[in-house]
Design a protein around this motif. Structure first.
Motif, mmCIF file in Angstrom:
data_model
loop_
_atom_site.group_PDB
_atom_site.id
_atom_site.type_symbol
_atom_site.label_atom_id
_atom_site.label_comp_id
_atom_site.label_asym_id
_atom_site.label_seq_id
_atom_site.Cartn_x
_atom_site.Cartn_y
_atom_site.Cartn_z
ATOM 1 N N GLU A 1 10.865 42.597 30.972
ATOM 2 C CA GLU A 1 11.886 41.728 31.573
ATOM 3 C C GLU A 1 13.269 41.967 30.996
ATOM 4 O O GLU A 1 13.471 41.978 29.790
ATOM 5 C CB GLU A 1 11.531 40.252 31.316
ATOM 6 N N ASP A 2 14.222 42.148 31.864
ATOM 7 C CA ASP A 2 15.613 42.209 31.431
ATOM 8 C C ASP A 2 16.491 41.867 32.616
ATOM 9 O O ASP A 2 16.606 42.638 33.557
ATOM 10 C CB ASP A 2 15.950 43.601 30.894
ATOM 11 N N ASP A 3 17.066 40.697 32.556
ATOM 12 C CA ASP A 3 17.919 40.294 33.660
ATOM 13 C C ASP A 3 19.312 40.847 33.413
ATOM 14 O O ASP A 3 19.870 40.677 32.346
ATOM 15 C CB ASP A 3 17.959 38.772 33.760
ATOM 16 N N TRP A 4 19.827 41.498 34.416
ATOM 17 C CA TRP A 4 21.099 42.174 34.231
ATOM 18 C C TRP A 4 22.229 41.295 34.745
ATOM 19 O O TRP A 4 22.125 40.644 35.776
ATOM 20 C CB TRP A 4 21.071 43.492 34.992
ATOM 21 N N GLU A 5 23.307 41.299 33.974
ATOM 22 C CA GLU A 5 24.458 40.520 34.409
ATOM 23 C C GLU A 5 25.716 41.233 33.958
ATOM 24 O O GLU A 5 25.797 41.714 32.840
ATOM 25 C CB GLU A 5 24.400 39.129 33.789
ATOM 26 N N SER A 6 26.693 41.323 34.829
ATOM 27 C CA SER A 6 27.987 41.851 34.435
ATOM 28 C C SER A 6 29.025 40.778 34.681
ATOM 29 O O SER A 6 29.414 40.538 35.819
ATOM 30 C CB SER A 6 28.324 43.103 35.249
ATOM 31 N N PRO A 7 29.449 40.106 33.603
ATOM 32 C CA PRO A 7 30.411 39.016 33.793
ATOM 33 C C PRO A 7 31.716 39.525 34.413
ATOM 34 O O PRO A 7 32.319 38.836 35.230
ATOM 35 C CB PRO A 7 30.661 38.486 32.381
ATOM 36 N N ALA B 1 41.877 47.863 34.807
ATOM 37 C CA ALA B 1 42.061 46.657 34.003
ATOM 38 C C ALA B 1 40.845 46.438 33.099
ATOM 39 O O ALA B 1 40.979 46.106 31.916
ATOM 40 C CB ALA B 1 42.272 45.449 34.913
ATOM 41 N N SER B 2 39.677 46.683 33.644
ATOM 42 C CA SER B 2 38.467 46.473 32.879
ATOM 43 C C SER B 2 38.412 47.404 31.667
ATOM 44 O O SER B 2 38.093 46.994 30.553
ATOM 45 C CB SER B 2 37.257 46.689 33.787
ATOM 46 N N HIS B 3 38.748 48.667 31.892
ATOM 47 C CA HIS B 3 38.701 49.621 30.777
ATOM 48 C C HIS B 3 39.756 49.285 29.718
ATOM 49 O O HIS B 3 39.489 49.343 28.513
ATOM 50 C CB HIS B 3 38.890 51.050 31.277
ATOM 51 N N VAL B 4 40.933 48.920 30.164
ATOM 52 C CA VAL B 4 42.000 48.568 29.221
ATOM 53 C C VAL B 4 41.562 47.364 28.384
ATOM 54 O O VAL B 4 41.776 47.324 27.171
ATOM 55 C CB VAL B 4 43.318 48.292 29.975
ATOM 56 N N PHE B 5 40.926 46.428 29.038
ATOM 57 C CA PHE B 5 40.403 45.271 28.307
ATOM 58 C C PHE B 5 39.399 45.709 27.239
ATOM 59 O O PHE B 5 39.452 45.257 26.092
ATOM 60 C CB PHE B 5 39.758 44.279 29.280
ATOM 61 N N GLU C 1 40.474 34.055 23.983
ATOM 62 C CA GLU C 1 41.178 34.875 24.985
ATOM 63 C C GLU C 1 40.201 35.779 25.720
ATOM 64 O O GLU C 1 40.368 36.062 26.898
ATOM 65 C CB GLU C 1 42.198 35.774 24.288
ATOM 66 N N ARG C 2 39.205 36.227 24.997
ATOM 67 C CA ARG C 2 38.241 37.172 25.544
ATOM 68 C C ARG C 2 37.697 36.653 26.878
ATOM 69 O O ARG C 2 37.680 37.355 27.877
ATOM 70 C CB ARG C 2 37.094 37.324 24.535
ATOM 71 N N GLN C 3 37.262 35.408 26.859
ATOM 72 C CA GLN C 3 36.683 34.828 28.059
ATOM 73 C C GLN C 3 37.685 34.834 29.201
ATOM 74 O O GLN C 3 37.333 35.127 30.345
ATOM 75 C CB GLN C 3 36.208 33.401 27.745
ATOM 76 N N SER C 4 38.937 34.553 28.880
ATOM 77 C CA SER C 4 39.907 34.465 29.977
ATOM 78 C C SER C 4 40.206 35.858 30.545
ATOM 79 O O SER C 4 40.419 36.019 31.739
ATOM 80 C CB SER C 4 41.160 33.724 29.518
ATOM 81 N N TYR C 5 40.186 36.896 29.681
ATOM 82 C CA TYR C 5 40.363 38.262 30.210
ATOM 83 C C TYR C 5 39.205 38.632 31.132
ATOM 84 O O TYR C 5 39.394 39.215 32.197
ATOM 85 C CB TYR C 5 40.445 39.275 29.061
ATOM 86 N N ILE C 6 38.001 38.289 30.700
ATOM 87 C CA ILE C 6 36.822 38.602 31.524
ATOM 88 C C ILE C 6 36.956 37.921 32.890
ATOM 89 O O ILE C 6 36.714 38.526 33.935
ATOM 90 C CB ILE C 6 35.528 38.168 30.800
ATOM 91 N N LEU C 7 37.408 36.675 32.847
ATOM 92 C CA LEU C 7 37.558 35.944 34.111
ATOM 93 C C LEU C 7 38.619 36.576 35.000
ATOM 94 O O LEU C 7 38.467 36.637 36.222
ATOM 95 C CB LEU C 7 37.928 34.481 33.837
ATOM 96 N N ARG C 8 39.683 37.093 34.362
ATOM 97 C CA ARG C 8 40.745 37.721 35.172
ATOM 98 C C ARG C 8 40.208 38.970 35.864
ATOM 99 O O ARG C 8 40.493 39.206 37.041
ATOM 100 C CB ARG C 8 41.944 38.065 34.287
ATOM 101 N N VAL C 9 39.431 39.770 35.134
ATOM 102 C CA VAL C 9 38.869 40.970 35.764
ATOM 103 C C VAL C 9 37.889 40.569 36.862
ATOM 104 O O VAL C 9 37.870 41.144 37.952
ATOM 105 C CB VAL C 9 38.170 41.870 34.718
ATOM 106 N N ARG C 10 37.091 39.561 36.577
ATOM 107 C CA ARG C 10 36.115 39.142 37.579
ATOM 108 C C ARG C 10 36.808 38.682 38.861
ATOM 109 O O ARG C 10 36.338 38.931 39.967
ATOM 110 C CB ARG C 10 35.242 38.014 37.030
#
Lengths: 316, 744
Positions: free
Chosen positions: A125-131, A271-275, A288-297
């Motif tokens: 089992e491995d559930d995959w997720e890309s935030p 943007a994702s790679h730069v992050f 901040e990390r979470q907010s960058y992830i949200l911006r890319v998403r």
């Protein structure tokens, strides 16, 4: 599929490139289009528009390709036997997922010299997720004798949109597989071209210097100010292209068309790679990390929405 | 009687979901059968990595027919009423109804409605697809073009129904294009060919021939037995791990146990790390040498019978474990290079909770509190503070980053390596304890101080931001934290007045110096302040009056009001402790009414004393004196209650000696005064047995009073005085407990 007639230096268990060629042949023979790597820096084969975007919409799509993947944080200056900041993934995306996908996967392992009669192959089992991609799916990590060699996922959602039909995604960790079939403990010792004489080229010959140089770059020297700027620019460009891409008169969600989903998505990748680079440099705090992830998403979501309004995305 | 066999063959089901899924399948199907009036003799469910199976034994062939009589209108009722009756009963003419009579109503119509039972197999064909479509997987998915949700793609369904002696029928249904049949497959690699099955017995036998052990418990037994034998044969002993065995049993249909080795040099890593690495990442067991130390061996469970006897599999697993241990060793050695102290700045980057700041701030609070608690728990304050300071430092080590479950333990290893004092080092591990009701409690005073500080900080913190547990919601495990505090206090027999500790800590959590000052100033006046209930400016003035009386420096009004409100919060948190203690005591068999009787007294914030008092009370009430005194108490309070209600007033206050008329009155009054004095003195000495005995001595006087003295006499002054005397009994018992809460 296992080709006994191959010369030794072409065999997947002796040569890194032979392994890649064997997988390409296997999936080409099955009916995939064999693509070449996407020409941008990405963190995983999933970011290739041939997966992210093509997984959306109703049209069938079967593709396989090698994707160089960059994980700036995983750099170890070439000193760790397994960890690399740049490595290869072999990516297969099949939409809709065929009913015998597990069998196909096992046959592909056989094609590269892993015989289930003597090896212990397991689906764990491995559930995959890309935030960052707003994507998730269910599946497994595939173990061969206790080693994770692939990721197997049925995409349920990409860019925040339900996948209908569902795609099956296989991601082979090429270096790991090659180390396994070649019986090598250190990635840099992999035989790259399968030769045993003076013409032998190892993975280290090709990539060791790059690992050292990029580790220095990723952790110590990557220009933070420029990267922050690039993130903003990529984000702004993505939005600009998305906005400009909506064709005139496209008010109705059902009939409107988008004309620039792919260029916009490039900026999302950027943007994702730069992050990732900024993250490796340690200049992004936990909050901040979470907010960058949200911006890319958010970018990925908007690109997905645009893609669904293109022809390949299934717009009528 | 026919039986049902159901098998759902899918792609690999996550190990952690299998057992629950088997139970759910059994419950859902049998519940529906019972709802349909189908009684069965027995049911068993099974799960393997690829299949869920269900066997329901002894079902009837047909649903029982249902016969119902419905009473209609009287004979000769209006046409409309008759018509309505025919319609509702499903009759076409009134001749189909029978006529009955009773004494009151005379003749009336009765319709007999008979519903024939349906064939069980037809009902199954409805029930089974329904259960499959709505199955409660914790996480499910779609695949290809389908719309069915299942845990992983579903490939085939076996559903047969029939008696032992005959060829069973296939239950006719299909789900999302998958038709039920009688064909299944064996092991993915060892026996992939399809075969037909009839019933449970041949199903199990054929599966076994096809290299599938259907029963998870049996797979687990095989794994454990084979692992033990293999270890024994090599002169080792298996480190048993039931959780791992159950998980591995969910990863294999055909367990084959093999042994591998790793290099001796890895044994320099702490054994827990080796075990965690091998267990969590590789799902392998570790072994012990005869001397009890870890052996450089491991046991793996393969899901196949390899053609080469397992050479390739063992070699592969050894390589992976070598790489894992090399990583762990690297982490360990890297971590050792940085003293824990130097890691503290990194804690500033870890948010503990948005409203409660970072781990660094939390560590500061815990350090302060641990130092404060140290004297009361018998710890050296400097050592307690030191341990608290380092308690969370291992959270930012490589090893804990990789294996979060090693938090605390790694702290201990690193602390020992850098020469920290033994009790400080072990406190880094112990302060997380107890992790659950069965976990042990720290006993070393330094660990106790830090463990209490850690838990109290968590509790006060979430109380301060109003994130209290509600109903079944307790996302921050606050109940566990409170129970942890309770167990640490009781099992170490610690004396702590919690209320002021909690109160002071609110100021810490609020990061408010002025508030801390206000609480310090108000602390001696705690009891007075508790009595104040106003919440406006008047309250501030009252508080200021109190403060000026105590002669303390000027404190800001705002802080006074906050301090007052925090005292209330501390009280609410204390009540939460009381609730947890009640639950705990009740589980240990203590009477809940005695718990209430002690908690109802004012100012109970010393958990140990509370429990001792409850114990003394229980023993007292078991004695003859105790029982009689309780009876006397109840009688007295009943009389007062009735008279107070009648008169619309209370009978509090001291009775007047000059109004005593009979000897029994005077003697009771004297006995009460004596008992009260003795009981209070005994309580002050914390001698609850003595206190109870003092109260018990009232018994003959109470009995004599009720025997000889009439309370409700015509002389109002004397009556009032006697009621007040009765009230004194109630008051006297309050020295030990609130008897009104005691039942029986």
């Amino acid at each position: 599929m296992k080709d006994a007639d191959l010369p030794p230096h072409m065999r997947p268990e002796r040569s890194f490139q032979g392994l890649i060629l064997a997988l390409q042949r296997f999936w080409a023979d099955w009916g995939c289009v064999i693509l070449q790597p996407y020409d941008m820096e990405v963190g995983a084969g999933t970011f290739h528009p041939a997966t992210t975007l093509r997984a959306l919409g109703p049209r069938p799509w079967n593709a396989a390709y090698v994707q160089p993947s960059r994980r700036p944080k995983d750099g170890r200056y070439g000193e760790n036997p397994n960890r690399l900041q740049h490595y290869y993934q072999f990516q297969v995306i099949l939409k809709p997922s065929p009913p015998d996908l597990q069998e196909l996967y096992l046959k592909s392992l056989y094609a590269i010299g892993i015989d289930p009669a003597v090896h212990d192959i397991r689906f764990v089992e491995d559930d995959w997720e890309s935030p960052t991609l707003g994507a998730w799916g269910l599946g497994w990590e595939c173990w061969c004798d206790g080693m994770e060699v692939s990721q197997f996922t049925y995409f349920q959602q990409v860019a925040g949109f339900e996948c209908r039909p569902v795609s099956g995604e296989l991601t082979y960790g090429l270096e790991r597989l090659a180390m396994y079939v070649q019986g090598v403990d250190r990635v840099f010792d992999l035989n790259f071209n399968g030769r045993d004489d003076a013409r032998k080229v190892t993975y280290g010959d090709v990539f060791l210097q790059a690992e050292q140089e990029y580790s220095r770059h990723n952790f110590e020297h990557a220009d933070v100010e420029m990267l922050f700027e690039q993130f903003k620019m990529a984000e702004a460009a993505c939005r600009k292209y998305l906005e400009a891409g909506w064709a005139d008169g496209g008010e109705d969600a059902k009939t409107r068309r988008h004309l620039m989903a792919l260029p916009a998505y490039d900026q999302c990748i950027k943007a994702s790679h730069v992050f990732n680079l900024l993250d490796a440099r340690g200049v992004i705090s936990v909050t901040e990390r979470q907010s960058y992830i949200l911006r890319v998403r958010e970018l990925a979501r908007a690109c997905g929405e645009a893609w669904l309004a293109t022809e390949a995305g299934g717009a009528a | 009687m026919p039986d049902l066999l159901l098998e759902l063959l899918s792609e690999e089901i996550p190990a952690r979901m299998q057992a629950r899924a088997a139970d759910d399948l059994k419950k859902l199907v049998t519940d529906r059968l019972v709802d349909a009036g189908l009684v069965y003799e027995g049911a068993r469910a099974f799960a393997t990595p690829r299949r869920l199976a269900l066997w329901v034994q002894g079902l009837p062939v047909m649903q029982p027919a249902v016969r119902e009589e419905r009473r209609g209108p009287r004979v000769g009722a209006p046409e409309k009423a008759i018509e309505g009756f025919l319609k509702s009963a499903g009759l076409t003419s009134i001749e189909q109804a029978k006529i009955e009579r009773d004494a009151k109503k005379g003749a009336f119509y009765v319709a007999v409605i008979e519903r024939p039972g349906r064939a069980t197999i037809d009902l199954l064909a409805e029930i089974l697809p329904d259960v499959i479509r709505t199955f409660p997987w914790p996480k499910s998915m779609r695949w290809a073009n389908g719309s069915l949700n299942w845990v992983r793609p579903l490939h085939s369904i076996v559903a047969t129904f029939g008696p032992e002696t005959e060829e069973p029928d296939i239950v006719p249904f299909a789900v999302d294009g998958i038709a039920a049949g009688d064909i299944t497959r064996g092991h993915r690699f060892l026996a992939p060919e399809p075969f037909a099955v009839r019933r449970l017995d041949d199903y199990v036998a054929k599966l076994e021939r096809a290299k599938v052990v259907l029963d998870a418990a049996r797979r687990q037994e095989i794994i454990l037995a084979d692992a033990k034998n293999l270890a024994f044969a090599q002169g080792y002993e298996l480190v048993e791990d039931a959780g791992l065995a159950a998980e591995v049993a969910g990863l294999v249909e055909w367990p084959v146990v093999l042994m591998g080795a790793f290099d001796e040099s890895f044994l320099s890593i702490p054994p827990e790390v080796i075990r965690t690495t091998i267990r969590n990442n590789q799902k392998c067991f570790v072994l012990r040498k005869p001397d009890g130390s870890l052996a450089p061996r491991f046991i793996l469970v393969a899901n196949t019978e390899p053609a080469d006897g397992g050479r390739a599999i063992v070699a592969g697993n050894e390589r992976v474990i070598r790489a894992r241990l090399a990583d762990a060793k690297f982490f360990y050695e890297t971590d050792l290079k940085t003293p824990l102290e130097r890691r503290l700045p990194k804690l500033k980057e870890i948010i503990f909770h948005e409203k409660l700041g970072t781990q660094a701030e939390r560590v500061e609070r815990i350090e302060r509190l641990a130092r404060e608690l140290a004297p009361a728990v018998g710890a050296d304050p400097d050592k307690a503070a030191r341990a608290a300071r380092l308690a969370k430092a291992d959270l930012v080590t490589e090893m804990v980053g990789e294996f979060p479950e090693l938090q605390g333990l790694m702290g201990k290893y690193y602390a020992l390596a850098q020469g920290e004092e033994e009790s400080v080092a072990s406190a880094l591990e112990e302060h997380y304890k107890p992790l659950g009701p069965s976990d042990r409690v720290p006993t070393d005073p330094v660990a106790v101080a830090v463990a209490l500080a850690d838990k109290i900080d968590t509790l006060v913190g979430f109380w301060a931001i109003d994130e209290k547990p509600t109903g079944s919601k307790d996302p921050y495990a606050l109940r566990r934290a409170a129970l942890g505090v309770i167990r640490i206090v009781l099992e170490n027999a610690l004396r702590l007045n919690l209320q002021p500790i909690l109160w002071r800590h609110f100021a810490s959590v609020r990061r408010d110096e002025a508030l801390a000052e206000a609480v310090a100033a108000l602390e001696p006046l705690q009891r007075d302040i508790e009595a104040l209930s106003a919440s406006d400016i008047e309250l501030a003035i009252k508080l200021e009056v109190l403060i000026s009386r105590s002669g303390t420096a000027h404190v800001m009004r705002g802080s006074l009001v906050q301090a007052h409100s925090d005292l209330g919060e501390a009280g609410s948190l204390l009540a939460f402790f009381a609730d947890r203690l009640k639950v705990q005591l009740r589980e240990q068999g203590a009477r809940h009414d005695l718990v209430d009787a002690v908690f109802a007294l004012e100012g109970q914030d010393d958990l140990l004393l509370i429990v001792r008092r409850i114990e003394a009370l229980a023993r007292f009430l078991d004695s003859e004196d105790g029982k009689n005194l309780l009876a006397g108490y109840k009688r007295a309070t009943n009389i007062i209650r009735i008279e107070e209600k009648k008169d619309g007033r209370t009978y509090a206050g001291a009775p007047r000696a000059e109004l005593y008329d009979q000897a029994e009155e005077r003697e009771l009054a004297a006995a009460i005064a004596e008992a009260k004095r003795e009981a209070e003195a005994a309580v002050a000495r914390e001698d609850f047995e003595q206190a109870m005995q003092a109260i018990a001595r009232l018994r003959p006087f109470v009995d004599a009073f009720f025997d000889k003295v009439t309370v409700n006499v015509d002389m109002p002054a004397r009556r009032e005085n006697r009621l007040k005397l009765l009230n004194e009994i109630r008051e006297a018992t309050r020295a030990v407990a609130d008897f009104s809460k005691i039942e029986g």
